[in-house]
Design a protein around this motif. Structure first.
Motif, PDB file in Angstrom:
ATOM      1  N   TYR A   1       0.848  -1.190   0.000  1.00 29.79           N
ATOM      2  CA  TYR A   1       0.000   0.000   0.000  1.00 29.79           C
ATOM      3  C   TYR A   1       0.887   1.244   0.000  1.00 29.79           C
ATOM      4  O   TYR A   1       1.921   1.287   0.681  1.00 29.79           O
ATOM      5  N   CYS A   2       0.461   2.263  -0.733  1.00 23.61           N
ATOM      6  CA  CYS A   2       1.089   3.567  -0.563  1.00 23.61           C
ATOM      7  C   CYS A   2       0.197   4.382   0.353  1.00 23.61           C
ATOM      8  O   CYS A   2      -1.029   4.261   0.317  1.00 23.61           O
ATOM      9  N   GLY A   3       0.834   5.166   1.187  1.00 25.61           N
ATOM     10  CA  GLY A   3       0.111   5.989   2.141  1.00 25.61           C
ATOM     11  C   GLY A   3       0.678   7.395   2.172  1.00 25.61           C
ATOM     12  O   GLY A   3       1.839   7.612   1.824  1.00 25.61           O
ATOM     13  N   ALA A   4      -0.151   8.344   2.585  1.00 27.46           N
ATOM     14  CA  ALA A   4       0.273   9.732   2.680  1.00 27.46           C
ATOM     15  C   ALA A   4      -0.091  10.274   4.054  1.00 27.46           C
ATOM     16  O   ALA A   4      -1.179   9.982   4.576  1.00 27.46           O
ATOM     17  N   ALA A   5       0.824  11.053   4.607  1.00 27.67           N
ATOM     18  CA  ALA A   5       0.598  11.685   5.908  1.00 27.67           C
ATOM     19  C   ALA A   5       0.454  13.185   5.708  1.00 27.67           C
ATOM     20  O   ALA A   5       1.286  13.800   5.032  1.00 27.67           O
TER      21      ALA A   5
END
Length: 125
Positions: free
Chosen positions: A94-98
């Motif tokens: 998964y790619c995630g963004a904060a």
């Protein structure tokens, strides 16, 4: 922010694969991007991350020296180059963004506010 991950597939041990994450929306408001993975029966774990402002990178010990996270600003895309792959790399990635920095970022999966849909990587002969 919307994330679209792709590039997964079947690869033999020792092989290479490159994942991509297309990012759209308010990218200028992001603190950082990361790749995380979840193997069957296990919790999601941190793999690699990049701080958006200066491109600083971070890696899990298990992938250091084998995986590389990078970005293409013009295409709003984040890549994960995976080399020398091992069967234990098998997982949904998964790619995630904060949005903001939070204590524990980038390794704490709870610090990610947006997620892509995941792409399956299988390392097997």
């Amino acid at each position: 922010v919307q994330l679209q991950a792709s590039g997964g597939g079947l690869v033999q041990p020792g092989g290479s694969l490159r994942l991509s994450c297309a990012v759209s929306g308010r990218t200028f408001s992001m603190f950082g991007m990361g790749w995380l993975r979840q193997a069957p029966g296990k919790e999601r774990e941190f793999v690699a991350a990049m701080r958006w402002s200066d491109g600083s990178t971070y890696y899990a010990d298990s992938v250091k020296g084998r995986f590389t996270i990078s970005r293409d600003n013009a295409k709003n895309t984040v890549w994960l180059q995976m080399n020398s792959q091992k069967p234990e790399d098998t997982a949904v990635y998964y790619c995630g963004a904060a949005r903001n920095y939070g204590l524990g970022w980038p390794r704490d999966v709870r610090r990610y506010d947006y997620w892509g849909q995941g792409t399956l990587v299988t390392v097997s002969s």
